[in-house]
Write an enzyme that holds these catalytic residues in place. Structure first.
Site, PDB file in Angstrom:
ATOM      1  N   LYS A  68       0.862  -1.188   0.000  1.00 10.09           N
ATOM      2  CA  LYS A  68       0.000   0.000   0.000  1.00 10.09           C
ATOM      3  C   LYS A  68       0.898   1.236   0.000  1.00 10.09           C
ATOM      4  CE  LYS A  68      -3.930   1.866   2.705  1.00 10.09           C
ATOM      5  NZ  LYS A  68      -4.852   1.616   3.820  1.00 10.09           N
ATOM      6  N   SER A 143      -9.684   2.091   2.904  1.00  6.55           N
ATOM      7  CA  SER A 143      -8.771   2.768   2.021  1.00  6.55           C
ATOM      8  C   SER A 143      -7.783   1.852   1.293  1.00  6.55           C
ATOM      9  CB  SER A 143      -7.971   3.815   2.808  1.00  6.55           C
ATOM     10  OG  SER A 143      -7.187   3.189   3.802  1.00  6.55           O
ATOM     11  N   SER A 167     -10.190  -0.121   7.126  1.00  7.58           N
ATOM     12  CA  SER A 167      -9.585   0.006   5.796  1.00  7.58           C
ATOM     13  C   SER A 167      -8.977  -1.246   5.195  1.00  7.58           C
ATOM     14  CB  SER A 167      -8.513   1.087   5.824  1.00  7.58           C
ATOM     15  OG  SER A 167      -9.086   2.318   5.525  1.00  7.58           O
TER      16      SER A 167
END
Ligand code: GLN
Length: 485
Positions: A68, A143, A167
């Protein structure tokens, strides 16, 4: 022959038996990364020049994975999916990443997130919207949007995520995969761009519970650079994994799954809740007990606003270091104040700026008691309710969200009051730092849905075992998204 759609142990075996080389795996993963990028826009950076690595006895050696883009990666662009860091190349690695490198893991791309992790749609990154590989007209949730998309699309067996409210666990559900957030501090946060430090947790997205255990074993560990990290050297998640969960006691929160609380229920929500009840029956058939527990409705209803106050306050303080002076593209201006103002005004998206306004407001001396301290009191209340429940039960089980992935044109962050708790209850896991895992548990309207299991702090093994047993009793392990098959 394709390997990136297999699980870690299978890929490792193929490497050891020389059926495939690490170089070949990296090539396959990069090729898929480009396909996924063209269709779903999941990556900020694809590491096209990456080579394979050494293959050892280590399960992760030579195997590609994704990171990420809010993890610092030395020498590799790390943007947090924000314009404010669009040219930032860190000079160090996040500890979690460094730990994986020590195990021989090979990074192939950096994945898109909602700007700095603040969002739940996968639509607010500076490189654009991430699409769901089960249906590209839908969102992945966020996210950890790009990570969920890529794992579900079979780019590699795992990708790193981070979870401040949900997330990892929400996008996992929307993409039909596994998302695991271990106990707070099990994985060092050093080098993870901070959002709300008391809630932020590193974790992983995979297609099986075992893979989540294998990767977490490699990422975790006490770290002198994160004083909230703790020594977990006596915990061996993967080797201690067992599906013998007879006698485990689960509970669900009545107010969250009771259909009577949703007078405007859609067919989809009804199917999602029915599906959850079938999973409850599955748990019972595995020898676990599942009981309904009532939580005070006013405390539950306060959950989303409590989260907003605490997370925005912490984010405002954490991200105040983004001035455009030390890193990020410097803005024009006649004085340093003007440069700073222009950098922050043009760099952040409106969504983030709104959160900073809320954060500043609740932290103002005259508002602190009414908002910030009050939110902390409510957080304590919720955590105490959970700790009380954990005296009697091993884990909490609940459906994730209000159903499958939402259409991109809807704004997921705008909930009706009715379904707010259903959509936001995963934040309980962050309030208490509890270990929490989402696994796929079926389909509603032809799209995957997920179920979540949350346990007491340090009971990660129990949580994973319950998920592992449940996963084996259902048919949704190792799922690859429909559009990518
Ligand atoms: N959707 C939540 C938010 O917008 C959670 C984000 C997260 O866990 N990073 O704050």
């Amino acid at each position: 022959m394709s390997y990136m759609n297999k699980n870690i142990e299978e890929i490792h075996e193929a490497l050891i038996n020389k059926k495939v080389t690490s170089d070949k795996l990296v090539k396959e993963s990069l090729k898929k990364s480009h396909e996924v990028q063209d269709k779903y826009n999941a990556f900020v950076t694809i590491l096209d020049n990456q080579n394979g690595g050494k293959v050892t006895d280590d399960l992760l050696s030579g195997i590609p994975f994704g990171i990420k883009d809010n993890y610092s990666t030395k020498g590799i662009l790390s943007t947090g999916s924000s314009n404010t860091l669009k040219n930032y190349i860190p000079i160090f690695n996040a500890t979690a990443v460094e730990n994986l490198y020590k195990h021989g893991a090979i990074p192939v791309n950096k994945t898109v997130l909602d700007e700095f992790g603040m969002g739940g749609t996968g639509t607010t990154g500076h490189t654009g919207i991430v699409h769901n590989p089960w249906d590209s007209t839908r969102m992945t949730a966020g996210s950890s949007a790009g990570s969920a998309c890529a794992v579900a699309a079979g780019v590699y067996p795992y990708a790193l995520g981070s979870d401040t409210g949900d997330s990892i666990r929400k996008p996992a559900a929307y993409c039909g995969i596994v998302g695991y957030k271990p106990t707070y501090g099990m994985i060092s946060r050093y080098g993870l761009f901070p959002f709300a430090s008391s809630l932020d947790t590193c974790g992983v997205l995979t297609r099986s519970v075992k893979d989540a255990a294998i990767v977490t074993d490699a990422m975790k560990g006490i770290d002198s650079k994160d004083m909230t990290s703790w020594d977990s050297s006596n915990i061996h998640l993967a080797s201690d994994l067992t599906s013998d969960v007879k006698g485990k006691k689960l509970f669900y929160i009545k107010e969250i799954v009771d259909k009577k609380n949703y007078p405007h229920m859609t067919k989809e929500l009804e199917n999602h809740l029915d599906n959850f009840m079938e999973v409850v029956e599955k748990c019972k058939s595995l020898g676990m007990s599942v009981e309904e527990v009532s939580f005070p409705k006013d405390v539950l209803e306060a959950l989303p606003s409590t989260y907003v106050v605490i997370s925005c306050a912490e984010a405002t303080s954490n991200l105040s270091n983004l001035t455009g002076f030390s890193f990020g593209p410097r803005a024009e201006g006649k004085s340093w104040q003007e440069e700073l103002k222009n950098f922050r005004t043009t760099g952040f998206s409106p969504l983030i700026k709104r959160r900073f306004v809320i954060g500043s407001y609740v932290l103002q001396a005259e508002n602190q008691d009414r908002y910030f301290k009050n939110a902390q009191r409510v957080r304590r209340l919720i955590v105490d309710l959970m700790k009380d429940a954990f005296k009697k039960y091993d884990a909490l089980i609940l459906p994730v969200g209000t159903g499958p992935a939402k259409k991109l044109e809807t704004d997921e962050q705008v909930n009706t009051d009715e379904t707010a708790i259903l959509d936001e209850h995963l934040q309980i896991g962050n309030f208490g730092g509890f270990p929490s895992i989402t696994i796929p548990d079926g389909f509603v309207s032809d799209l995957p849905v997920g179920v979540n299991i949350t346990g007491n702090c340090y009971d990660d093994q129990d949580v994973l075992n319950i998920a592992y047993a449940l996963e084996s009793a259902m048919d949704y392990k190792n799922q690859i998204a429909k559009e990518m098959k």
